[in-house]
Each structure stands twice: as C-alpha cells, then as structure tokens.
Design an enzyme around this catalytic site. Sequence first.
Site, PDB file in Angstrom:
ATOM      1  N   ASP A 169      -8.271  -9.150   3.658  1.00  0.00           N
ATOM      2  CA  ASP A 169      -8.198  -8.254   4.748  1.00  0.00           C
ATOM      3  C   ASP A 169      -9.280  -7.943   5.700  1.00  0.00           C
ATOM      4  O   ASP A 169      -9.899  -7.265   5.669  1.00  0.00           O
ATOM      5  CB  ASP A 169      -8.025  -6.688   3.813  1.00  0.00           C
ATOM      6  CG  ASP A 169      -7.592  -5.609   4.752  1.00  0.00           C
ATOM      7  OD1 ASP A 169      -7.022  -5.732   5.911  1.00  0.00           O
ATOM      8  OD2 ASP A 169      -7.821  -4.526   4.343  1.00  0.00           O
ATOM      9  N   GLU A 185     -12.812  -2.491  11.492  1.00  0.00           N
ATOM     10  CA  GLU A 185     -12.802  -1.923  10.185  1.00  0.00           C
ATOM     11  C   GLU A 185     -14.036  -2.277   9.319  1.00  0.00           C
ATOM     12  O   GLU A 185     -14.305  -1.437   8.564  1.00  0.00           O
ATOM     13  CB  GLU A 185     -11.492  -2.024   9.586  1.00  0.00           C
ATOM     14  CG  GLU A 185     -11.281  -1.503   8.159  1.00  0.00           C
ATOM     15  CD  GLU A 185     -10.009  -1.571   7.553  1.00  0.00           C
ATOM     16  OE1 GLU A 185      -8.956  -1.996   8.330  1.00  0.00           O
ATOM     17  OE2 GLU A 185      -9.938  -1.071   6.550  1.00  0.00           O
ATOM     18  N   GLU A 237       0.785  -1.239   0.129  1.00  0.00           N
ATOM     19  CA  GLU A 237      -0.019   0.056   0.057  1.00  0.00           C
ATOM     20  C   GLU A 237       0.857   1.239  -0.198  1.00  0.00           C
ATOM     21  O   GLU A 237       0.542   2.247   0.679  1.00  0.00           O
ATOM     22  CB  GLU A 237      -0.846  -0.012   1.182  1.00  0.00           C
ATOM     23  CG  GLU A 237      -2.025  -1.162   1.193  1.00  0.00           C
ATOM     24  CD  GLU A 237      -2.973  -1.265   2.238  1.00  0.00           C
ATOM     25  OE1 GLU A 237      -2.767  -0.553   3.300  1.00  0.00           O
ATOM     26  OE2 GLU A 237      -4.146  -1.639   1.948  1.00  0.00           O
TER      27      GLU A 237
HETATM   28  C1  GCV Z   1      -2.596   0.351   8.209  1.00  0.00           C
HETATM   29  C2  GCV Z   1      -6.049  -2.311   5.344  1.00  0.00           C
HETATM   30  C3  GCV Z   1      -6.491  -1.027   6.055  1.00  0.00           C
HETATM   31  C4  GCV Z   1      -5.344  -0.011   6.180  1.00  0.00           C
HETATM   32  C5  GCV Z   1      -4.235  -0.742   6.759  1.00  0.00           C
HETATM   33  C6  GCV Z   1      -3.850  -1.845   6.177  1.00  0.00           C
HETATM   34  C7  GCV Z   1      -2.597  -2.714   6.580  1.00  0.00           C
HETATM   35  O1  GCV Z   1      -5.817  -2.055   3.869  1.00  0.00           O
HETATM   36  O2  GCV Z   1      -7.492  -0.596   5.276  1.00  0.00           O
HETATM   37  O3  GCV Z   1      -6.065   1.235   6.858  1.00  0.00           O
HETATM   38  O4  GCV Z   1      -3.123   0.127   6.926  1.00  0.00           O
HETATM   39  O5  GCV Z   1      -4.747  -2.715   5.943  1.00  0.00           O
HETATM   40  O6  GCV Z   1      -2.913  -3.763   7.156  1.00  0.00           O
HETATM   41  O7  GCV Z   1      -1.590  -2.277   6.668  1.00  0.00           O
END
Ligand code: GCV
Length: 708
Positions: free
Chosen positions: A383, A411, A310
């Site tokens: 995720d 989340e 990411e």
């Molecule tokens: C900390 C998901 C979440 C992100 C998070 C990522 C991760 O994509 O939406 O906010 O980033 O996981 O675990 O690194």
Amino acid sequence: MMRGRELVNRMLQALLVLLAVALPAATARAEDGYRLWLRYAPLEGPALADLTRRPLAVQIPVGGAIPDNPTIRAAADELQKGLSSLSGRQVSLMKGHDAETRADHAIIRLHCARSEIAAGGAFSIRQSSRGLDILASEPIGCLYGSFSLLRALSEGMRLSDIGRSEAPRYPLRMLNHWDNPDGSVERGYAGSSIFDWWKLPDHLDQWMIDYARANASIGINGVVVNNVNASAMMLEPRYIARLKRLADAWRPYGIRVYLSARFSAPRDIGGLETADPFDPRVAAWWKDKADEIYAAIPDFGGFLVKANSEGQPGPGDYGRTHADGANMLAHALGPRGTVIWRAFVYSEHDEADRARQAFAEFAPLDGQFADNVILQVKNGPIDFQPREPFHPLFGAMPDTRVMLETQITKEYLGFSTHLAFLAPMWKEVLDAPTGHGKTVAEAIAPAGMAGVANIGSDRNWSGSHFDQANWYAFGRLAWDPSLSAEQLAREWAAQTWSREEGFVADISAMMLGSREIVADYMTPLGLAHLMATGHHYGPAPWVCDLPRPEWNPCYYHRADRQGIGFDRTPGGSNALADYAPIAAARWADPDRMDSRYLLWFHHLPWDWTFPDGTSLWQTLVQRYDAGVAGVAQMQQVWAGHEGEIDARRHADVADFLKIQRREAQWWRDASIAYWQSLNSLPLPDGTRPPARSLGHYRALSFPEAPGN
Ligand code: GCV
C-alpha cells in the site's frame, strides 16, 4: 526630427520595457504558489533577445477544417498569455489572413487538423519561414503542443531552437480524487475538496478552469472526482447534473470525467434488495443509470470501482468473482466507457501474507474481463509505502489491460510537510523488468496510469510548494514514462522557482535525493508499514495488538530478539513465487541483492553481515542517521538560495524543512529505541542514543509534535 507617430511608438516601447522590468518584482511579491508551474516568468538575456527579435503573434486558423473550437481558443489564449509574460511584450492574436499583412512579425501558427499527425493528442512543433508551427490532427494536440512550447521557453530554450514531435505513450492519464461529497478528502493534506458540490451546477468557480488548465499542461486527460470509498449518492440525478457542469467546463481541456461507483448502489439508491451482478434487475438498473449519465455527459469516461476491499461492497458478497462484477458494469457502459476495477484487496482471514492476496485473487482471472475493463493495480503489493517492489500482477496478466495506480498524495511519506519528490519512486517501478518480457512501463501501455490526487483547497493546491512537483511529475510520466526523474525535477524547478542554472542544479539534486532520505528515516532497508495505525504519519513499530493482524506494524517487520524482516522466500510466505523467476531471482539471495529491498523479502538475524562486513544492526542505524542528515542537508541547500526567489515561498519551504528535520529525528529515535528494546544491542560506536525513552515515543499521539 522625430515624427509624432514615431515618438509615440518609442514612448510606448519604453513603457513596455519598464513594465517588463517592473513585472518580475511585482510578480515576486505576489507569489503564493497558485500559479503552479505555469508562471511564465519573464525571460532575460539571450533567450529574451531571441524571443523579442521581432514582434510576436499567435495565429489561429479560421475557415479551416475547425472553425471556432474552444480547445483551439484555449491553446491560442495560453500562447498569447504565456508569450506576453515571457517576452514582457504584448503578443497579438491574428485570425485568418491577417498574418500575410504583418510581414515583420514572427508568427506561431496553430494547425489543428493535419491528418499526417497521429490522433490522441500528438503534436509536432516545427520551425517555419514565418516563425513556428504547431501541428496536430485534433485541437487537443494543439493545446498540448502549446503547453510544450511554453514549457521549453520557460526553461530558457530559444524559440529558434525549438522543434519536437510528441505523442502520449498511454491512452489514460488520470487523477483519482479521494474527495467525499461533504468536502473532506481521504488522505488529503491540502485543505478540503476543490469540488464545490453545494454551488454546482449553478455556479462554476474559475478555480475549476484553472485546475483543468493545469492538468492539460501536463497531459492529464481523465479525472475521477470522488473517493473510491464511494457514496452511492454521487450517482443520483442531482449529482449527475453537477458533474455535467464540470464535464462541460473541462472538455475544452481534453479532460473526461469519471465516477467512483459504489457496487451496492442498486440497493442503496435503486430500490432493489440486491446488488448481485447476475440478477437481471441489477444489470438493468446499471444500464439505465449509464444511459442517464450519457444523456447528460456524452463523453463520460466510466466507473472506477473498489470492490470487496476494506469493507466496500462487491460481487464477492453474492459469491461472484471480480470479473463477474466488472463485466456486468462494462456491459452497462458498452463501448461508450470504461470500467476501471481496482486490484487493491486484502483480507483479515488470510494471515500468511497480505502482499500475496491481490495476486491470488486476480491472476487466475486473466482473460476473463470484458474489453472495456481495465484492472488498476497499485505500484506495490501492499500500500503505497516509501519503498515497495513492483506489484507481481504487472506483466502477469497478458490478456487483461492493466493500469498502474500511484499515490501522489503522501499518505505514508510525511503528508505535505515532508519534502519527498516521488518521480524516482515511480521510475523505479516503471523501469522494472517484470520478467514476463516487458518492463512495468511496457506492460501498462494499453491502459495507462492513475495517480491519487494531492490537490485541495489550499492556495498552493497541494499543501506544500514541493508537492506540486509530484502532481507535475505524475502527469509528465503518464505522458512519457521514459522521461528521467532528473529531467522532471529540472523542468519543474525551472518553471516553478527560477531558471537560473545554479538554482536548478542544486534544487533538482535535492529533490532527487529526497524520497530516499524519507525511506531512510522511516522504513530503511525495505521495511514497511511502520507508521501509526490510522493516520500513517508518525512511527509506531511497537503496535502489535490490533484485532486484524495486517493492521499491525509488527505484522510487517516481524522483529524479535533474534532478527527482523518479512521472510517472503520459499521458507516463508513464498511471495517471491508470484514474480516471474527471473525477477524473483533478483531478490532471492540476501547477499547479492539490492539492500534497499532486503527486509521486504528476508528475515535476518541482527548480526547478519553485509558483504562489506557491516552487521545488519549497524547498517540499519546508519541508514536512520543518513536519513536525518539528509534532511539537514536539504535545509542547508535551501537556505543557500534565500534571496534568489520570492521570500514568501522560500520561507514556507524553510518552515516545512524545519518540521521535517525534527520529525526525521523523531522517526529515527523512536525506531531505534524500539529495535533496541527487542535486540538489547548496543549502538554502533559514535552513534547518538535516542533523545528520549521508548516510553516517551510510545506515549505521543498525533498531532502532538515529537519535540513537546
Ligand atoms: C481510499 C489505503 C488507505 C485508504 C484507501 C485505501 C485504498 O488503505 O489508507 O485510505 O482508501 O488505501 O486505496 O482504497
């Protein structure tokens, strides 16, 4: 005639009894969730009679192998506070030989240097001629044993029945905070960060001690204080000084601090033009940084790293592998600490199947990581969805220490307003046989578990009272993954709300069903990632045009006029091949598999039928309806217990259930309206049509309430 002293004693006793009676009412008024599961609500009936048969005292060893240790002091304080509250009587603290002179007392003795007990936090609680002994080989075992004793009493067990020996199953039981230095929390739904970097290191709030104490009560022994999307600033000397203050405060509670480290730090703050792990200047920079941290914090735990994921920097930026990057950092730490390297990677360049990418990148690296590297793997291959099969990396890297990463913060499960008890979800993963000869729980034994924290500045810590249960269950499972979700729900409910059996039975049953209810109204039958992009709160299965394929809910459901689901069989992405054959076989045949994973692995026509003759479309609609009905049922159960607990917390939960009920309907209606727009199928007989048009749901934007 009563003598003067006797009279005073009687009067004092009467006063204490009065206080014991008045205390519950007073505490009931004061309840706001801050005390978590550590309320030690006064006992009643036979359990109280048993505890108060004799005056109680806690005895700490003085002059033994460990003279005056802050962890033992914390244990003794906790016992004194807890026992006083549970019994409604002041419990005294004795040192050394005092006990011998108080033959009338029942004594809880702490023996914290007993070599026959294992190291690492193990303890034994045994009945003794004087009362009860807590035995451990180290102070932290005494602290864990004290919490265990208080938990048993809080649940209503009698002091004279308690005896147990426990040892943590995993060496690492960690919280990962996704807290940013500016006080915001990524995916945090409980206010802002609890870490006050502005006032540290000069001021340490009592809050930080209460936090450590709560963690110790469930066996958590490591805390990563900052977000994995890390700022290099956290490695600067001014932050190391602040971290040192936290480390010093948490040490008595057995908690080691860790930092999320930004891989490009040598470039960002180190004055180098590169962060290439093969560049000797980079390696030297990290070594110096580690030395600097250890000079301040001798028991610093190590680094957590999100690399080449990411948009985060990583060794891939220089053509190096994850093992190259992790090993360079591991060398800098040496035997002093651990590098926890995350396996959460996916790329926009591989359109085939995001669920396969981590496996493709990491499985070939098995055996290449240094001894002090741990690979941290999310519970499922995508995720933190309401349901995912276990990640195929578990069990598949026998020569690497692999740790399970769970997400305590919700989340993808309705943030803090939707009630979802996550122990059943984590148990599903922990108990899963990997097909490589071990369950997931066994495969992670050399490392442990990490949970993305759900803790924030809200008075109740977690944003909702019931989300405290997820923090609690995470810690308890990391201590002992064989605990059942039911036991965890029961013990948490008894300590947090009321130990009355009718209450515990109803509320724990409600908790146990809650995650399935959420999965039903959000992502039934193994669907995933249908949440609106960005915030991940409400439904948006219709989003198909975002620039990166795997950002789109359409990528995950693959629904069209003919059918729905992601084909991960050999005819599709073949993600099944990442699992050991015996595990893959469980999901290979849509006719014979657990339907809760059906559309994760299979793309099926809408008129495909289950063995009982119901069509896929009918069943999907039924699941949505079951989810909505489930929330209504939770509302009823909760309403039925009004008056049995303090009004304020009851009302808080009732309000949130009302929101959840409305939003479950939103999820159900919006999803069904969208699927119908694709398949043009009528709703099964007797089913209520969505309340509004698809256009209405598509036009809603968070945080707009769906009913408006
Ligand atoms: C900390 C998901 C979440 C992100 C998070 C990522 C991760 O994509 O939406 O906010 O980033 O996981 O675990 O690194």
